[in-house]
Design a protein around this motif. Structure first.
Motif, mmCIF file in Angstrom:
data_model
loop_
_atom_site.group_PDB
_atom_site.id
_atom_site.type_symbol
_atom_site.label_atom_id
_atom_site.label_comp_id
_atom_site.label_asym_id
_atom_site.label_seq_id
_atom_site.Cartn_x
_atom_site.Cartn_y
_atom_site.Cartn_z
ATOM 1 N N SER A 1 0.855 -1.185 0.000
ATOM 2 C CA SER A 1 0.000 0.000 0.000
ATOM 3 C C SER A 1 0.893 1.238 0.000
ATOM 4 O O SER A 1 1.869 1.291 0.764
ATOM 5 N N THR A 2 0.587 2.202 -0.837
ATOM 6 C CA THR A 2 1.423 3.422 -0.882
ATOM 7 C C THR A 2 1.391 4.142 0.467
ATOM 8 O O THR A 2 2.372 4.758 0.858
ATOM 9 N N GLN B 1 -0.910 -1.908 -6.414
ATOM 10 C CA GLN B 1 -0.856 -2.213 -4.982
ATOM 11 C C GLN B 1 -1.424 -3.608 -4.775
ATOM 12 O O GLN B 1 -2.542 -3.888 -5.227
ATOM 13 N N ARG C 1 -5.557 -0.137 0.431
ATOM 14 C CA ARG C 1 -6.545 -0.113 1.520
ATOM 15 C C ARG C 1 -7.498 1.055 1.396
ATOM 16 O O ARG C 1 -7.132 2.139 0.950
ATOM 17 N N ARG D 1 -10.852 2.747 4.005
ATOM 18 C CA ARG D 1 -11.041 2.922 5.447
ATOM 19 C C ARG D 1 -11.463 1.583 6.061
ATOM 20 O O ARG D 1 -11.956 0.702 5.364
ATOM 21 N N ARG E 1 -10.737 -1.869 4.490
ATOM 22 C CA ARG E 1 -11.379 -2.420 3.285
ATOM 23 C C ARG E 1 -10.357 -2.424 2.154
ATOM 24 O O ARG E 1 -9.362 -1.722 2.191
ATOM 25 N N ALA F 1 -9.152 -1.632 -4.890
ATOM 26 C CA ALA F 1 -8.745 -2.471 -6.018
ATOM 27 C C ALA F 1 -8.435 -1.610 -7.235
ATOM 28 O O ALA F 1 -9.152 -0.647 -7.513
ATOM 29 N N LYS G 1 -18.562 6.459 -7.968
ATOM 30 C CA LYS G 1 -17.284 6.721 -7.286
ATOM 31 C C LYS G 1 -16.115 6.586 -8.254
ATOM 32 O O LYS G 1 -15.911 5.534 -8.862
HETATM 33 C C1 BT5 Z 1 -11.688 4.752 0.270
HETATM 34 O O1 BT5 Z 1 -12.091 3.968 1.331
HETATM 35 O O2 BT5 Z 1 -12.378 5.098 -0.641
HETATM 36 C C2 BT5 Z 1 -10.228 5.143 0.332
HETATM 37 C C3 BT5 Z 1 -9.438 4.592 -0.805
HETATM 38 C C4 BT5 Z 1 -8.000 5.057 -0.783
HETATM 39 C C5 BT5 Z 1 -7.180 4.337 -1.785
HETATM 40 C C6 BT5 Z 1 -5.793 4.918 -1.894
HETATM 41 S S1 BT5 Z 1 -4.910 4.218 -3.216
HETATM 42 C C7 BT5 Z 1 -3.450 4.944 -2.670
HETATM 43 C C8 BT5 Z 1 -3.467 4.876 -1.148
HETATM 44 N N1 BT5 Z 1 -2.863 3.646 -0.665
HETATM 45 C C9 BT5 Z 1 -3.756 2.844 -0.082
HETATM 46 O O3 BT5 Z 1 -3.517 1.717 0.394
HETATM 47 N N2 BT5 Z 1 -4.969 3.447 -0.088
HETATM 48 C C10 BT5 Z 1 -4.903 4.770 -0.672
HETATM 49 P P1 BT5 Z 1 -13.605 3.507 1.622
HETATM 50 O O4 BT5 Z 1 -14.504 4.707 1.665
HETATM 51 O O5 BT5 Z 1 -13.507 2.657 2.836
HETATM 52 O O6 BT5 Z 1 -14.011 2.682 0.372
HETATM 53 C C11 BT5 Z 1 -13.497 1.376 0.173
HETATM 54 C C12 BT5 Z 1 -14.536 0.635 -0.647
HETATM 55 O O7 BT5 Z 1 -14.545 1.162 -1.970
HETATM 56 C C13 BT5 Z 1 -14.251 -0.846 -0.808
HETATM 57 O O8 BT5 Z 1 -14.758 -1.592 0.253
HETATM 58 C C14 BT5 Z 1 -14.978 -1.162 -2.114
HETATM 59 O O9 BT5 Z 1 -16.374 -1.371 -1.886
HETATM 60 C C15 BT5 Z 1 -14.853 0.133 -2.892
HETATM 61 N N3 BT5 Z 1 -13.763 0.116 -3.900
HETATM 62 C C16 BT5 Z 1 -12.628 -0.620 -3.919
HETATM 63 N N4 BT5 Z 1 -11.888 -0.309 -4.988
HETATM 64 C C17 BT5 Z 1 -12.576 0.635 -5.678
HETATM 65 C C18 BT5 Z 1 -12.331 1.362 -6.873
HETATM 66 N N5 BT5 Z 1 -11.210 1.218 -7.582
HETATM 67 N N6 BT5 Z 1 -13.279 2.264 -7.259
HETATM 68 C C19 BT5 Z 1 -14.412 2.471 -6.549
HETATM 69 N N7 BT5 Z 1 -14.707 1.801 -5.419
HETATM 70 C C20 BT5 Z 1 -13.784 0.897 -4.984
#
Ligand code: BT5
Length: 269
Positions: free
Chosen positions: A27-28, A51, A55, A57, A60, A63, A131
């Protein structure tokens, strides 16, 4: 990335002046936190093309197929009171929405296409109601003082949303899916870094982003249902506060401030 931002093409003072790139990481955010613990400076950008443990929040999954997205983390070291950390998330998400808006395809008619990305409390960016980006803010304290903040940003750029795992919390889209043409990830990154740098300077000069952020929030004025742990609160999303809390007025007039949680917008009141 086919190449990294060159220092001569990046018009920023702090953000992205130092760039660390790895093709593949866990994860970055985790990588940048380890570098921050070893003393990396304010504004450091950590960038990856893939990655294996991205991750969101509450642990979760985030992807993104390799090479399709912007996956990055930014390091902020500034003397903010802890209750103001949400201002960093706000300024980053405002910069994400601005950078995305600048990617709208030219269109073939006389009117250029216009993109109006919206924000969804607390940390999503939506394009045409789906999203397109998510942010993950993590904080490190030294004693009771803030040591640094890492804001992770994932933007779906050239990915096919149907390639994402099923059962996403919010329906997903990408810039490719909405504009029907690939977007130059480096150009998007440069625009994003410049927006963050400009707003970060304003934050350090005392600017508060709450009203600007609220103006782009899809959630305000709507009947919402917020899951906070096991609890579910329903009501009208009335306002956001400077610490990022969402204020909800329930049917019986009770007002509740929710700091972290997942919001879904309901049609019925
Ligand atoms: C987020 O969490 O939306 C925060 C995402 C942050 C990702 C970045 S990537 C660079 C950095 N390094 C990391 O490890 N993370 C950050 P949340 O609101 O909890 O939403 C997560 C949920 O979004 C997941 O449970 C899925 O349902 C959905 N999801 C997963 N991948 C997705 C995608 N590419 N596009 C839209 N929804 C996605």
């Amino acid at each position: 990335m086919s190449r990294l931002p060159g220092q001569d093409e990046l018009a920023t003072l702090i953000v992205g002046r130092r760039v660390v790139y790895r093709a593949e990481v866990g994860s970055t955010n985790d990588e940048l936190k380890a570098l921050a613990d070893a003393g990396e400076p304010d504004g450091t950008l950590f960038l990856a093309d893939y990655q294996v443990a991205g991750r969101g929040r509450f642990d979760r999954q985030w992807a993104a197929p390799p090479g399709t997205s912007l996956l990055l983390s930014l390091l902020f070291r500034c003397a903010l009171p802890p209750e103001r950390v949400s201002q960093l998330t706000m300024l980053c998400s405002l910069s994400v929405r601005e950078a995305i808006a600048g990617c709208a395809p030219a269109g073939d008619g006389p009117q250029p296409t216009e993109w109006r990305p919206e924000l969804k409390w607390p940390n999503d960016v939506l394009l045409n109601g789906r999203k397109v980006a998510g942010l993950l803010t993590e904080i490190s304290f030294r004693g009771s003082a803030l040591e640094y903040v890492v804001v992770g940003i994932g933007i779906n750029v050239n990915l096919d949303p149907t390639a994402l795992p099923p059962g996403l919390l919010t329906p997903a889209t990408s810039l490719l899916a909405e504009g029907r043409q690939p977007v130059d990830r480096l150009a998007l990154l440069l625009r994003l870094l410049e927006g963050v740098d400009r707003r970060y300077a304003a934050l350090r000069a005392g600017h508060v982003f709450t009203s600007d952020w609220a103006a782009h929030l899809a959630t305000l004025g709507r009947w919402v249902s917020v899951a906070e742990g096991q609890a579910i609160w329903e009501g009208v999303a009335e306002a956001v506060e400077d610490d990022g809390a969402l204020r909800i007025r329930g049917r019986e007039g009770t007002v509740r401030r929710v700091r972290a949680g997942d919001v879904s917008v309901r049609h019925a009141g």
